[in-house]
Each structure stands twice: as structure tokens, then as C-alpha cells.
Design a protein around this motif. Sequence first.
Motif, PDB file in Angstrom:
ATOM      1  N   MET A  75       0.836  -1.187   0.000  1.00 41.62           N
ATOM      2  CA  MET A  75       0.000   0.000   0.000  1.00 41.62           C
ATOM      3  C   MET A  75       0.877   1.245   0.000  1.00 41.62           C
ATOM      4  SD  MET A  75      -1.294   0.299   3.989  1.00 41.62           S
ATOM      5  CE  MET A  75      -1.820   2.004   3.764  1.00 41.62           C
ATOM      6  N   LEU A  76       0.277   2.360  -0.398  1.00 43.76           N
ATOM      7  CA  LEU A  76       0.972   3.643  -0.380  1.00 43.76           C
ATOM      8  C   LEU A  76       0.749   4.290   0.978  1.00 43.76           C
ATOM      9  CD1 LEU A  76       2.598   5.542  -2.234  1.00 43.76           C
ATOM     10  CD2 LEU A  76       0.433   6.648  -2.834  1.00 43.76           C
ATOM     11  N   ASP A  77       1.845   4.542   1.694  1.00 39.05           N
ATOM     12  CA  ASP A  77       1.776   5.162   3.010  1.00 39.05           C
ATOM     13  C   ASP A  77       2.575   6.457   2.952  1.00 39.05           C
ATOM     14  OD1 ASP A  77       1.225   5.557   5.694  1.00 39.05           O
ATOM     15  OD2 ASP A  77       2.959   4.400   6.365  1.00 39.05           O
ATOM     16  N   ASN A  78       1.861   7.572   2.787  1.00 40.95           N
ATOM     17  CA  ASN A  78       2.490   8.866   2.527  1.00 40.95           C
ATOM     18  C   ASN A  78       3.329   8.776   1.256  1.00 40.95           C
ATOM     19  OD1 ASN A  78       1.352  10.188   4.793  1.00 40.95           O
ATOM     20  ND2 ASN A  78       2.881   9.208   6.115  1.00 40.95           N
ATOM     21  N   SER A 110       6.363  17.000  -5.219  1.00 48.91           N
ATOM     22  CA  SER A 110       6.880  18.254  -4.665  1.00 48.91           C
ATOM     23  C   SER A 110       7.018  18.205  -3.146  1.00 48.91           C
ATOM     24  CB  SER A 110       5.963  19.416  -5.057  1.00 48.91           C
ATOM     25  OG  SER A 110       4.655  19.231  -4.525  1.00 48.91           O
ATOM     26  N   SER A 111       6.733  17.060  -2.542  1.00 48.77           N
ATOM     27  CA  SER A 111       6.815  16.947  -1.084  1.00 48.77           C
ATOM     28  C   SER A 111       8.277  16.941  -0.626  1.00 48.77           C
ATOM     29  CB  SER A 111       6.135  15.663  -0.611  1.00 48.77           C
ATOM     30  OG  SER A 111       6.878  14.528  -1.020  1.00 48.77           O
ATOM     31  N   PRO A 112       8.552  17.449   0.560  1.00 48.05           N
ATOM     32  CA  PRO A 112       9.930  17.474   1.086  1.00 48.05           C
ATOM     33  C   PRO A 112      10.537  16.069   1.200  1.00 48.05           C
ATOM     34  CG  PRO A 112       8.520  18.937   2.356  1.00 48.05           C
ATOM     35  CD  PRO A 112       7.615  18.159   1.444  1.00 48.05           C
ATOM     36  N   GLN A 113       9.700  15.072   1.528  1.00 51.85           N
ATOM     37  CA  GLN A 113      10.228  13.715   1.693  1.00 51.85           C
ATOM     38  C   GLN A 113      10.748  13.165   0.374  1.00 51.85           C
ATOM     39  OE1 GLN A 113       7.611  10.995   3.699  1.00 51.85           O
ATOM     40  NE2 GLN A 113       8.971   9.252   3.477  1.00 51.85           N
ATOM     41  N   VAL A 114       9.997  13.375  -0.701  1.00 47.77           N
ATOM     42  CA  VAL A 114      10.454  12.905  -2.010  1.00 47.77           C
ATOM     43  C   VAL A 114      11.687  13.691  -2.453  1.00 47.77           C
ATOM     44  CG1 VAL A 114       9.852  12.733  -4.455  1.00 47.77           C
ATOM     45  CG2 VAL A 114       8.207  12.026  -2.714  1.00 47.77           C
TER      46      VAL A 114
END
Length: 254
Positions: free
Chosen positions: A101-104, A154-158
Motif C-alpha cells: 500500500m501507499l503510506d504517505n 513536490s513533497s519534502p520527503q520525495v
Amino acid sequence: MSILDTTASILKLMVSLQGGIRINDVITHLGMPKSTASRVMNQLESYGYIERNEVKGVFLPGPLIMSASHLVNRQAPLSELVDNALRSLCERTGYTGYISMLDNQEILVLRVIHGRQSLPVVTWPGSRSPAWGTSTGRALLARLSESELQAFFSSPQVAAQLNGSPHTVEKLMAAVIRTREAGFASAVNESVADTASVSCAIGDPTTHEAVAFCLSFPQTLAQPQELQRIATLLKETALLIAHKTGDTLVSHQP
């Protein structure tokens, strides 16, 4: 044509057109005379198989069909449908299956179904990895809208994940778009060394749950013909599950 055949044809027409239908649709697509079409639609409406939307002037699945659909969803949740289907595929192919699953911004492995073919590396339940770097992740990202996909990349984590890597957002987004168009994602010797995988994603609009399921096998077996064979098996399986959950994102795929 019996009334059962006619009913099935009309319901299949709704599925094919992905929405409400008019009597003219029945006449045009099923070659039915106007008087017969009107009579049959009235009968199906009286039994609850279909219902008329007076505002839009179309017929939609009726309360009887909707009640049966909700019953199926309660008795067979998405996780159970995917697990049963994937176990069958693992037995059929001998490959290892994963449900994730996709988690964040990460892909989270939920379940592993071991196959007869041994893998160089096995990813265990609870493992996490960047969603953009796996076939299961790309299969799930392909379900996102354009704005959701933009927000993801565009998220900081990516941004932190991509820092110092040879990957660019533009190329990764293009890979997700290709996955959306093809209806499946594949990876060969990417996040897991010497291993290949092919993935599809499926969801339940009622619960808003979505998971990806894949078959994984040694890289040495990842010839183009084999990748396409596995992709076809997975897409057929995803479509069967989508018919039960009402997931139009899958049923719209080529």
C-alpha cells in the motif's frame, strides 16, 4: 432472447458505457425495437434491477443491484479478494507475490506469498521504500489525479529521497504516466537487485482503500515476452476484482 439474457445485456451495456443509459442506447447497441425496449426497461425498473434518474433522463443500476453489490463488498473486502487472487497467480506461475500500500510517500509491504522460484532477495512485510522506485509504488501512484501526483513529487520527503540520485522528477512522472496508460508497472533490477517485478493496483471506492499486488521473479527470467505474459495475467486479475469493487480506474484501462 430470454428475459435473463436481455437483463444481462442491459446491465453489461451500463458497464460498457460506464454510466446511465437511455432507451435509445438499448435500441442502438442491442438492436431492440423501440416498443420492446420501453417495455423491458419498465419491467426491470419495477423489479428493482434499474431505476430512472428523472433529472438526467437516464436509467441507472437499481436498488436490488446496489444492495447485492454492498453485500458482496461486506462479505469479501478488498484485502481478501486480492489475497485470494494473488495466491492463485503464485501457484500458477511459481513466482513470489507481494501486496503493498501507499503510506504517505513510501510503499509499505503488507504481505508476501512465497512461490516455487527462489528470489535472490526477499522483501518482508513491514518493509518500506520510496514509492517512485518500485513497480508497486508506480502502480499506486498512477491512480492519483494530476494535482495529487504533483503534490507527491513536490513533497519534502520525495525531494530528500531524490537528493543526490540520478533520477529527476520529470522522468519519474513520465514513468507514472506510462504506467497509467499501460495499466501495469514493471521493474527490472531497480530497488531490489537481480529481481524483476510486474504490478497492478486495485481499489475499493466504498472504503477508499487501494493496494498494489505484484509477481516478483529472478531478473534472468525477465524477458520481454515473459514480462508481457505476467502483465496480462495481472491486468486480467485486476479487472475481475474491479468488477466486484466497482473500481472504474481499473475498468477504464486498456
